[in-house]
Design a protein around this motif. Structure first.
Motif, PDB file in Angstrom:
ATOM      1  N   HIS A  63      32.892  79.684 -31.838  1.00  0.00           N
ATOM      2  CA  HIS A  63      31.613  80.373 -32.027  1.00  0.00           C
ATOM      3  C   HIS A  63      31.609  80.909 -33.452  1.00  0.00           C
ATOM      4  O   HIS A  63      32.603  80.761 -34.172  1.00  0.00           O
ATOM      5  N   ASP A  67      35.014  86.733 -37.421  1.00  0.00           N
ATOM      6  CA  ASP A  67      36.478  86.660 -37.342  1.00  0.00           C
ATOM      7  C   ASP A  67      36.981  85.253 -36.969  1.00  0.00           C
ATOM      8  O   ASP A  67      38.180  85.062 -36.769  1.00  0.00           O
ATOM      9  N   HIS A  68      36.058  84.283 -36.896  1.00  0.00           N
ATOM     10  CA  HIS A  68      36.461  82.916 -36.522  1.00  0.00           C
ATOM     11  C   HIS A  68      36.094  81.870 -37.574  1.00  0.00           C
ATOM     12  O   HIS A  68      36.365  80.689 -37.363  1.00  0.00           O
ATOM     13  N   ASP A 142      36.699  83.199 -27.439  1.00  0.00           N
ATOM     14  CA  ASP A 142      36.680  84.627 -27.066  1.00  0.00           C
ATOM     15  C   ASP A 142      36.201  84.846 -25.638  1.00  0.00           C
ATOM     16  O   ASP A 142      36.083  85.979 -25.189  1.00  0.00           O
ATOM     17  N   HIS A 184      42.244  85.898 -29.023  1.00  0.00           N
ATOM     18  CA  HIS A 184      42.648  87.292 -29.240  1.00  0.00           C
ATOM     19  C   HIS A 184      43.696  87.699 -28.205  1.00  0.00           C
ATOM     20  O   HIS A 184      43.770  87.134 -27.119  1.00  0.00           O
TER      21      HIS A 184
HETATM   22 ZN   LIG Z   1      36.620  87.006 -31.926  1.00  0.00          ZN
END
Ligand SMILES: [Zn+2]
Length: 237
Positions: A63, A67-68, A142, A184
Motif C-alpha cells: 500500500h 513508511d512503505h 499492514d 510491522h
Molecule cells: Zn505501515
C-alpha cells in the motif's frame, strides 16, 4: 543512508529488509525475486537486493503509506492494486515510474513459487497481501500484524477492514497458509492471530472493548486509543 538491516529466513527463501519500525520483504523464487515494499528511510535498497540475489526483480507495494514507499524511485516499474493508484500518485512519489495495476487473483510467478494477490481494503483502499500457498505463507503488508494496526486517518475503513480479516481467516482455516510475514512488529507470526484482530476490531466498533490512551495524537490533535486482544492491537480514534 545505511539504515537497513537484513534478516534472513533461509528456510522460507525470504529476506527482511528491516528499518526502524517497518520491514520490506524480498521473496526469492527459482527464476525471479519480488520485493514487497520500499521502506521508510532513504537507503540503497536496490543495492542491498543485488547483494542478496541476481535474479530479475519485480517490485510490488502492499500500500502507499509513507513508511512503505520511501525508495520506490529505485525500482522503475511498480505493481500496485488499482484502488491504490490515485492515493499513491498523491504522494508525489509516482513521477517517472511506470505503474502497473493489479487486482484480486493476479499471480506473480517467480518460477517454482507463485504469489497470489489478495485484495485487503480497510487499512487503505488498495492494500494487498500476497498469498504463497505453496509454502503456506501470507505476506500481509499492514493488514495483519501484532500492530497495533493504525486504523485512524487517511483511507482507513473499519467495516472494510473487518470484512478483509474475515476473508483472510477463511483462507487460513482452509489451510492456504499457516505463517504470516507482516511489515510491522514481530515476524513471522502464526495466522491464528487473525481471529484476535477480528475480535479486537469488532468489539472496539461495538464499544465493548476497553481501550487505553496511546502515546500519540492523530493529525488535528484528536487523542488516539489503543485496543488489544491477545497478541494483537489496533490504534483507533
Ligand atoms: Zn505501515
Amino acid at each position: 543512508m545505511g539504515a537497513t538491516k537484513v534478516v534472513r529466513y533461509e528456510h522460507d527463501r525470504v529476506y527482511a529488509l528491516e528499518q526502524s519500525m517497518v520491514r520490506s520483504l524480498l521473496i526469492i523464487g527459482d527464476e525471479r525475486a519480488l520485493l514487497f515494499d520500499a521502506g521508510v528511510e532513504e537507503d540503497d535498497l536496490m543495492g542491498i537486493v543485488r547483494g542478496l540475489t541476481d535474479l530479475p526483480l519485480v517490485f510490488c507495494m502492499s500500500h502507499s503509506d509513507r513508511d512503505h514507499i520511501a525508495n520506490v524511485s529505485q525500482f522503475g516499474t511498480i505493481y500496485l492494486h488499482k484502488d491504490e493508484e490515485e492515493r499513491f500518485r498523491k504522494t508525489g512519489k509516482a513521477e517517472g515510474l511506470e505503474l502497473v495495476t493489479v487486482e484480486e487473483g493476479h499471480v506473480f510467478d517467480l518460477g517454482g513459487r507463485s504469489l497470489r494477490v489478495i485484495a485487503c481494503p480497510g487499512h487503505t483502499p488498495g492494500s494487498i497481501s500476497l498469498l504463497d500457498a505453496g509454502n503456506g505463507i501470507l505476506f500481509s503488508g499492514d493488514t495483519v500484524s501484532y500492530g497495533p494496526v493504525y486504523m485512524f486517518g487517511d483511507g482507513r475503513d473499519m467495516d472494510a477492514y473487518i470484512a478483509t480479516l474475515e476473508k483472510l481467516k477463511a483462507l487460513y482455516d482452509k489451510g492456504d497458509f499457516a505463517d504470516v510475514y507482516p511489515c510491522h512488529n514481530i515476524c513471522p507470526i502464526d495466522g491464528a492471530c487473525i481471529e484476535e484482530l477480528i475480535h479486537c476490531a469488532k468489539d472496539l466498533m461495538a464499544g465493548v472493548l476497553e481501550g487505553v490512551p496511546a502515546t500519540m495524537t492523530a493529525p488535528g490533535g484528536a487523542p488516539v486509543m489503543e485496543y488489544h486482544v491477545g497478541d494483537c492491537g489496533i490504534y483507533h480514534i
